[in-house]
Design a protein around this motif. Structure first.
Motif, PDB file in Angstrom:
ATOM      1  N   LEU A 150      28.559  54.084  51.369  1.00 25.17           N
ATOM      2  CA  LEU A 150      29.257  54.878  50.362  1.00 25.17           C
ATOM      3  C   LEU A 150      28.654  56.268  50.198  1.00 25.17           C
ATOM      4  O   LEU A 150      29.364  57.240  49.935  1.00 25.17           O
TER       5      LEU A 150
ATOM      6  N   THR B 156      30.142  58.428  52.757  1.00 22.08           N
ATOM      7  CA  THR B 156      31.604  58.401  52.817  1.00 22.08           C
ATOM      8  C   THR B 156      32.183  59.691  52.251  1.00 22.08           C
ATOM      9  O   THR B 156      31.912  60.061  51.109  1.00 22.08           O
TER      10      THR B 156
ATOM     11  N   PHE C  50      37.310  58.173  50.293  1.00 19.44           N
ATOM     12  CA  PHE C  50      37.544  56.764  49.960  1.00 19.44           C
ATOM     13  C   PHE C  50      38.986  56.684  49.496  1.00 19.44           C
ATOM     14  O   PHE C  50      39.346  57.157  48.423  1.00 19.44           O
TER      15      PHE C  50
ATOM     16  N   PHE D 145      28.766  55.846  45.687  1.00 20.64           N
ATOM     17  CA  PHE D 145      29.845  56.779  46.024  1.00 20.64           C
ATOM     18  C   PHE D 145      29.941  57.844  44.944  1.00 20.64           C
ATOM     19  O   PHE D 145      30.157  57.533  43.769  1.00 20.64           O
TER      20      PHE D 145
END
Length: 286
Positions: free
Chosen positions: A59, A62, A65, A243
């Motif tokens: 995450l 990332t 998402f 995240f």
């Protein structure tokens, strides 16, 4: 940087991870209908294991998402949402019940409505017992023909709340020409009944077509609280795992929006998962 896409289905929650245009991992795990966000967390754990890294590392690295879901669709199909009421102009309480002739075939394929005479109208989300007429009237030109009876309106809302109503839709006649009474009703409810979500047609469907406006407003009031709670919990959980960017959500139109955008128009979350599956392979690459 990774691109992560997660879709919640009725049986499985799917996840695909790509990087630089290549699929790095693809997997699924059982959905968790009672708490859909848990299914998202579970599948992230499975896909991280496939990649040989921790969920937090996945995450943290990332960039996008992207999330599609059947949460809104299932809420309507299963009628699992807040107890919802409708306030409308006195004398128009049966608009949602009567509907239009086309109501029987709306959303059906030609093969489904070939025997139209056999079809029956859908049962409204809000039953007639929770539809209340409010003393007010605005004419087609937007002029106030009869002022809003605030005392009567508050008394009726009080009865609804005492009866267990958890969300309220407001759709008054000719609100597209003048939304003054709808907005005043919303303010009164916020002042006297804080915590009760309110959806008004002037915000979600400021268009001519009384039945269509009413349906859109009712579904917004029905779906809004459930979707708000789901998105808040999901954002909190993935943020806690690492995240730190904006969660992107697939709309029914195939485009992407943020949590704030979806909260303003919760109907856009309907069929977002199936739409993403159709458009994803041919859509633009992030």
């Amino acid at each position: 940087m990774y691109h992560v896409a997660v879709d919640i289905g009725g049986t499985f929650t799917d996840c695909v991870v790509t990087r630089a245009g290549r699929i790095m991992a693809a997997t699924k795990s059982p959905s968790t209908p009672d708490e859909p966000s848990q299914g998202v967390i579970d599948v992230l754990g499975v896909v991280a294991e496939q990649l040989g890294i921790a969920v937090g590392e996945l995450l943290d690295e990332t960039e996008f998402f992207i999330h599609g879901s059947t949460v809104a669709t299932n809420a309507i199909l299963e009628r699992k949402g807040p107890v919802t009421a409708l306030l409308t102009t006195r004398g128009h309480e049966d608009t949602l019940i009567v509907g239009r002739v086309a109501q029987r075939v709306a959303g059906l394929s030609p093969s489904d409505y070939i025997d139209e005479y056999r079809l029956r109208k859908a049962t409204p989300i809000v039953p007639r017992s929770r539809i209340v007429g409010i003393n007010e009237r605005i004419d087609v030109d937007g002029k106030v023909f009869a002022p809003l009876d605030e005392e009567q309106a508050l008394a009726e809302v009080g009865k609804l709340v005492d009866a267990g109503v958890q969300s309220i839709a407001i759709c008054l006649l000719w609100a597209p020409a003048n939304s003054r009474h709808e907005r005043r009703l919303k303010d009164l409810i916020a002042q006297h009944f804080p915590g009760i979500p309110v959806a008004i047609s002037a915000d979600v469907a400021p268009l001519i077509g009384e039945y269509e406006r009413t349906v859109t407003t009712v579904l917004t009031a029905f779906l809004g609280p459930k979707i708000d709670a789901y998105l808040d919990l999901l954002a909190k959980r993935i943020r806690a795992l690492g995240f730190h960017r904006e969660l992107l959500l697939v709309q029914a139109t195939g485009g992407l929006t943020t949590s704030d955008g979806l909260k303003a128009s919760p109907l856009l979350f309907l069929d977002s998962g199936p739409v993403a599956g159709v458009l994803g392979p041919v859509g633009p690459k992030l």
